[in-house]
Design a protein around this motif. Structure first.
Motif, PDB file in Angstrom:
ATOM      1  N   ILE A 170      31.531  42.705  46.463  1.00 41.28           N
ATOM      2  CA  ILE A 170      31.180  43.075  45.089  1.00 41.28           C
ATOM      3  C   ILE A 170      31.228  41.787  44.273  1.00 41.28           C
ATOM      4  CG2 ILE A 170      31.865  44.402  43.033  1.00 41.28           C
ATOM      5  CD1 ILE A 170      33.303  46.377  44.926  1.00 41.28           C
ATOM      6  N   LEU A 171      30.153  41.494  43.564  1.00 42.64           N
ATOM      7  CA  LEU A 171      30.138  40.333  42.682  1.00 42.64           C
ATOM      8  C   LEU A 171      30.350  40.865  41.271  1.00 42.64           C
ATOM      9  CD1 LEU A 171      26.948  38.679  44.225  1.00 42.64           C
ATOM     10  CD2 LEU A 171      29.339  38.242  44.826  1.00 42.64           C
ATOM     11  N   LEU A 172      31.361  40.342  40.613  1.00 46.08           N
ATOM     12  CA  LEU A 172      31.768  40.924  39.333  1.00 46.08           C
ATOM     13  C   LEU A 172      31.474  39.964  38.184  1.00 46.08           C
ATOM     14  CD1 LEU A 172      33.267  43.271  37.996  1.00 46.08           C
ATOM     15  CD2 LEU A 172      35.414  42.147  38.579  1.00 46.08           C
ATOM     16  N   THR A 173      30.666  40.428  37.213  1.00 43.37           N
ATOM     17  CA  THR A 173      30.302  39.531  36.103  1.00 43.37           C
ATOM     18  C   THR A 173      31.478  39.300  35.161  1.00 43.37           C
ATOM     19  OG1 THR A 173      29.448  41.361  34.762  1.00 43.37           O
ATOM     20  CG2 THR A 173      27.841  40.148  36.095  1.00 43.37           C
ATOM     21  N   HIS A 174      32.230  40.371  34.844  1.00 42.60           N
ATOM     22  CA  HIS A 174      33.393  40.175  33.961  1.00 42.60           C
ATOM     23  C   HIS A 174      34.322  41.372  34.009  1.00 42.60           C
ATOM     24  CE1 HIS A 174      30.567  42.280  31.314  1.00 42.60           C
ATOM     25  NE2 HIS A 174      31.564  42.566  30.503  1.00 42.60           N
ATOM     26  N   ALA A 175      35.429  41.259  33.300  1.00 41.87           N
ATOM     27  CA  ALA A 175      36.534  42.206  33.505  1.00 41.87           C
ATOM     28  C   ALA A 175      36.388  43.540  32.754  1.00 41.87           C
ATOM     29  CB  ALA A 175      37.853  41.535  33.090  1.00 41.87           C
ATOM     30  N   HIS A 176      35.480  43.649  31.802  1.00 39.43           N
ATOM     31  CA  HIS A 176      35.395  44.913  31.056  1.00 39.43           C
ATOM     32  C   HIS A 176      35.258  46.108  32.013  1.00 39.43           C
ATOM     33  CE1 HIS A 176      34.163  43.139  26.913  1.00 39.43           C
ATOM     34  NE2 HIS A 176      35.452  43.399  26.971  1.00 39.43           N
ATOM     35  N   ILE A 177      35.913  47.205  31.634  1.00 38.02           N
ATOM     36  CA  ILE A 177      35.975  48.384  32.502  1.00 38.02           C
ATOM     37  C   ILE A 177      34.584  48.958  32.808  1.00 38.02           C
ATOM     38  CG2 ILE A 177      36.791  50.820  32.517  1.00 38.02           C
ATOM     39  CD1 ILE A 177      38.906  48.710  33.367  1.00 38.02           C
ATOM     40  N   ASP A 178      33.634  48.800  31.888  1.00 43.18           N
ATOM     41  CA  ASP A 178      32.288  49.314  32.170  1.00 43.18           C
ATOM     42  C   ASP A 178      31.569  48.468  33.228  1.00 43.18           C
ATOM     43  OD1 ASP A 178      32.171  47.404  29.950  1.00 43.18           O
ATOM     44  OD2 ASP A 178      30.032  47.852  29.844  1.00 43.18           O
ATOM     45  N   HIS A 179      32.244  47.417  33.722  1.00 36.15           N
ATOM     46  CA  HIS A 179      31.691  46.602  34.815  1.00 36.15           C
ATOM     47  C   HIS A 179      32.615  46.591  36.037  1.00 36.15           C
ATOM     48  CE1 HIS A 179      28.444  44.776  32.360  1.00 36.15           C
ATOM     49  NE2 HIS A 179      29.242  45.243  31.421  1.00 36.15           N
ATOM     50  N   SER A 180      33.926  46.806  35.812  1.00 39.01           N
ATOM     51  CA  SER A 180      34.890  46.670  36.919  1.00 39.01           C
ATOM     52  C   SER A 180      35.625  47.971  37.246  1.00 39.01           C
ATOM     53  CB  SER A 180      35.938  45.618  36.538  1.00 39.01           C
ATOM     54  OG  SER A 180      36.762  46.114  35.483  1.00 39.01           O
ATOM     55  N   GLY A 181      35.516  48.964  36.361  1.00 38.75           N
ATOM     56  CA  GLY A 181      36.410  50.122  36.407  1.00 38.75           C
ATOM     57  C   GLY A 181      36.366  51.014  37.626  1.00 38.75           C
ATOM     58  N   LEU A 182      35.308  50.932  38.456  1.00 32.81           N
ATOM     59  CA  LEU A 182      35.288  51.815  39.628  1.00 32.81           C
ATOM     60  C   LEU A 182      35.750  51.115  40.911  1.00 32.81           C
ATOM     61  CD1 LEU A 182      32.210  54.228  39.426  1.00 32.81           C
ATOM     62  CD2 LEU A 182      34.607  54.690  38.968  1.00 32.81           C
ATOM     63  N   ILE A 183      36.123  49.838  40.810  1.00 33.97           N
ATOM     64  CA  ILE A 183      36.522  49.111  42.027  1.00 33.97           C
ATOM     65  C   ILE A 183      37.704  49.806  42.735  1.00 33.97           C
ATOM     66  CG2 ILE A 183      37.401  46.905  42.937  1.00 33.97           C
ATOM     67  CD1 ILE A 183      35.612  45.500  40.844  1.00 33.97           C
ATOM     68  N   PRO A 184      38.782  50.195  42.023  1.00 33.52           N
ATOM     69  CA  PRO A 184      39.885  50.878  42.727  1.00 33.52           C
ATOM     70  C   PRO A 184      39.441  52.169  43.413  1.00 33.52           C
ATOM     71  CG  PRO A 184      40.576  50.193  40.533  1.00 33.52           C
ATOM     72  CD  PRO A 184      39.098  49.980  40.595  1.00 33.52           C
ATOM     73  N   LYS A 185      38.487  52.848  42.803  1.00 32.49           N
ATOM     74  CA  LYS A 185      37.970  54.086  43.394  1.00 32.49           C
ATOM     75  C   LYS A 185      37.236  53.763  44.708  1.00 32.49           C
ATOM     76  CE  LYS A 185      36.068  58.375  43.158  1.00 32.49           C
ATOM     77  NZ  LYS A 185      36.840  59.514  43.630  1.00 32.49           N
ATOM     78  N   LEU A 186      36.467  52.674  44.707  1.00 29.36           N
ATOM     79  CA  LEU A 186      35.749  52.286  45.924  1.00 29.36           C
ATOM     80  C   LEU A 186      36.724  51.877  47.030  1.00 29.36           C
ATOM     81  CD1 LEU A 186      33.117  52.400  44.247  1.00 29.36           C
ATOM     82  CD2 LEU A 186      32.357  50.421  45.540  1.00 29.36           C
ATOM     83  N   VAL A 187      37.796  51.181  46.638  1.00 28.07           N
ATOM     84  CA  VAL A 187      38.801  50.781  47.637  1.00 28.07           C
ATOM     85  C   VAL A 187      39.451  52.038  48.204  1.00 28.07           C
ATOM     86  CG1 VAL A 187      40.980  49.540  47.981  1.00 28.07           C
ATOM     87  CG2 VAL A 187      39.167  48.499  46.606  1.00 28.07           C
ATOM     88  N   LYS A 188      39.730  52.984  47.329  1.00 28.51           N
ATOM     89  CA  LYS A 188      40.330  54.256  47.757  1.00 28.51           C
ATOM     90  C   LYS A 188      39.414  54.976  48.753  1.00 28.51           C
ATOM     91  CE  LYS A 188      41.776  58.496  45.476  1.00 28.51           C
ATOM     92  NZ  LYS A 188      41.742  59.190  44.179  1.00 28.51           N
ATOM     93  N   GLU A 189      38.101  54.806  48.584  1.00 35.65           N
ATOM     94  CA  GLU A 189      37.138  55.493  49.457  1.00 35.65           C
ATOM     95  C   GLU A 189      36.690  54.619  50.632  1.00 35.65           C
ATOM     96  OE1 GLU A 189      36.243  58.673  48.750  1.00 35.65           O
ATOM     97  OE2 GLU A 189      37.229  58.767  46.788  1.00 35.65           O
ATOM     98  N   GLY A 190      37.399  53.517  50.889  1.00 33.64           N
ATOM     99  CA  GLY A 190      37.127  52.758  52.114  1.00 33.64           C
ATOM    100  C   GLY A 190      36.541  51.369  51.976  1.00 33.64           C
TER     101      GLY A 190
END
Ligand SMILES: [Zn+2]
Ligand SMILES: [Zn+2]
Length: 545
Positions: free
Chosen positions: A57-77
């Motif tokens: 995943i290439l992340l442009t910046h920390a705002h939740i509307d850009h980064s907020g689903l990363i933990p969910k994706l990790v949770k799903e594998g």
């Protein structure tokens, strides 16, 4: 080379673009959708993101509307790397933990409600524990270095000037012997903002994703905006009142602190307490202080001169809930800065409950308010808003100060685009409300004659390479159209559309009703004609439906 638009299209939140080259899949941004139940429902199913088969995943910046689903994706594998700048990594640690905390709190609240009404319980999108598990996947890269991700895929992060650590992402992808350059503007900052640098220019690119948050608006200048804020604070002080500023914990809070600090130091406003009532904003401010190498020249010069623009004696940080509640007992005039910036969650809601109904209070919006949020309803002129199950009247002075925005306005976007010198470039206009993206897209087409597209959510396209060739040899079929035919509008698209239709119809009806007496009085023949036309159009529409 294929793309699927998973978010941040025809809306400002949920930024995510899936790129696929043969079996290699990766994402640029992985944001959370915000602003209403229907949109937020999209956060629940991350299957389309292919979490298990995603390489990075290439992340442009920390705002939740850009980064907020990363933990969910990790949770799903997801087990790949998340690449971002060092400041983004530091900010993500606190922002994602805060997001996990919000998810847990909101689920707890919802479940108490569900229990009382006999409904089933719900599970949080992710917890703080899930966030902790996702953090080791983050890896930082420096600005301006070209990093090879895998065979024939290289990336470079350049400063986007939006928030600390924010980046424009450039990708070079090889397929079928061809190399193409993809550019993601991320969220682009406005020039001349304090703390952060101006956005970097990009000259080359074959395919560009361009944000359009303020694609149809012009901001007032920074100087005018500071003067406006100054007048608001002076007025509040004169009336012994409070100025409440809902602010995104990252960047907007530090930016406004910088400005207020300057006004106090210059003696333009008296020394009044400035409350920072957001634990997240407090941690973020600490991260800013630690990452001063990301600052612009002006801020660095202040630091070198022994002045910390984010520190002055009037600031009161409130960590605990008790300290936060005590703010309401302070009868002195003052300034309260609190999150969330769009008023949908967090401590700001308590301050709004306390001040919205007071005619002497001032509410100052300095950041973007997405459709469907409480902040948007207030700036759109709602007479009351619902907070903690109670209808609160909006009597306070409400101000919107666009000049503090962390986003470039229309002029800024066009200026940034003017550096691009490939007439063949294909531009996907994203990160904006539908109407705004369409308007900017049209303007770019007229001004630069570039090919522009405003994609749909879940739309898939072939960008170039082997698949493009194999599809092009099929007679009579245009590849893009073929892709388009595969997508049928989802139930969600329909319901969002109906909701908008409903709102627009009600608004029109209210306007017409309100104007009826006045129209009869002024008897303007042009208005009469206009109303006749509206009637005819509505009748025609009805017969067509
Ligand atoms: Zn942003
Ligand atoms: Zn954004």
């Amino acid at each position: 080379m294929r793309v699927e638009f998973l978010g941040g299209v025809r809306t400002v939140t949920g930024s995510a673009t899936l790129l696929e080259r043969n079996s290699l899949r990766w994402l640029v941004d992985c944001g959370m959708f915000q602003g209403g139940k229907e949109l937020e429902e999209r956060n629940r199913s991350v299957e389309p993101y292919h979490p298990r088969n995603l390489s990075f995943i290439l992340l442009t910046h920390a705002h939740i509307d850009h980064s907020g689903l990363i933990p969910k994706l990790v949770k799903e594998g997801f087990q790949g790397k998340v690449l971002c700048t060092k400041a983004t990594l530091d900010l993500c640690e606190v922002m994602l933990r805060d997001s996990g905390h919000i998810q847990e709190m909101e689920t707890e609240w919802q479940n108490r409600k569900n229990k009382r009404s006999g409904r089933d319980g719900v599970t949080p999108l992710y917890t703080i524990k899930d966030v902790e598990k996702s953090l080791p996947y983050f890896q930082s890269v420096g600005y301006d270095e070209i990093v090879s991700l895998t065979d024939g895929v290289k990336v470079r992060f350049q400063d986007a000037g939006h928030i600390l650590g924010s980046a424009i992402i450039e990708l070079w992808v090889e397929e079928g012997g061809k190399e193409k350059k993809l550019v993601f503007s991320g969220d682009l900052g406005s020039s001349g903002q304090p703390i952060v640098r101006d956005p970097s220019c990009v000259k080359e690119g074959d395919v560009l994703w361009l944000e359009s948050t303020y694609g149809n608006r012009l901001h007032k200048s920074r100087e005018e905006t500071v003067q406006e804020l100054l007048r608001i604070i002076q007025k509040a002080v004169e009336h012994q009142a409070k100025v409440v500023i809902p602010a995104f914990a990252v960047e907007r809070t530090q930016d406004i602190l910088y400005t207020i600090g300057q006004l106090i130091r210059k003696g333009s406003i008296p020394s009044v307490p400035v409350y920072i009532d957001s634990p997240l904003a407090i941690s973020a401010t600490e991260i800013f202080k630690r990452n001063s190498d990301y600052f612009d020249q002006e801020t660095k010069a202040l630091l070198m001169g022994g002045e910390n623009p984010l520190d002055f004696p009037e600031i009161i940080y409130t960590q605990t809930t008790e300290e936060s509640k005590a703010i309401n007992e302070d009868m002195r005039p003052g300034i309260i800065i609190s999150a969330s910036g769009m008023c949908d969650t967090g401590r700001i809601q308590h301050h709004l409950k306390h001040h919205l109904w007071r005619a002497e209070s001032h509410i100052v919006f300095i950041g973007y308010q997405a459709e469907g949020t409480i902040g948007r309803r207030i700036i759109d002129g709602a007479k009351t808003v619902r907070l903690f199950g109670e209808e609160i009247a909006v009597k306070a002075h409400v101000h919107t100060l666009g000049g503090f925005s962390a986003h470039a306005d229309q002029k800024g976007l066009i200026e940034w685009l003017s550096h691009l010198d490939n007439p063949e470039v294909e531009i996907f206009v994203n990160h904006g409300e539908e109407k705004v993206s369409l308007e900017l897209s049209e303007l770019i087409r007229q001004q630069f004659h570039f090919k522009t597209i405003v994609p749909q959510w879940r739309e898939k396209r072939v960008l170039f390479g082997a698949e493009e060739v194999s599809q092009m040899v099929m007679p009579g079929i245009e590849p893009v159209e073929k892709e388009r035919k595969e997508i049928s509008p989802s139930m969600e698209t329909w319901s969002v559309l109906f909701r908008r239709l409903d709102r627009n119809y009600k608004r029109l009806h209210r306007k017409l009703k309100k104007g009826r007496a006045r129209e009869m009085e002024i008897q303007d023949p042009r208005r009469l004609k206009q109303l006749e036309e509206i009637n005819e159009r509505l009748e025609k529409l009805e017969s067509e439906l």
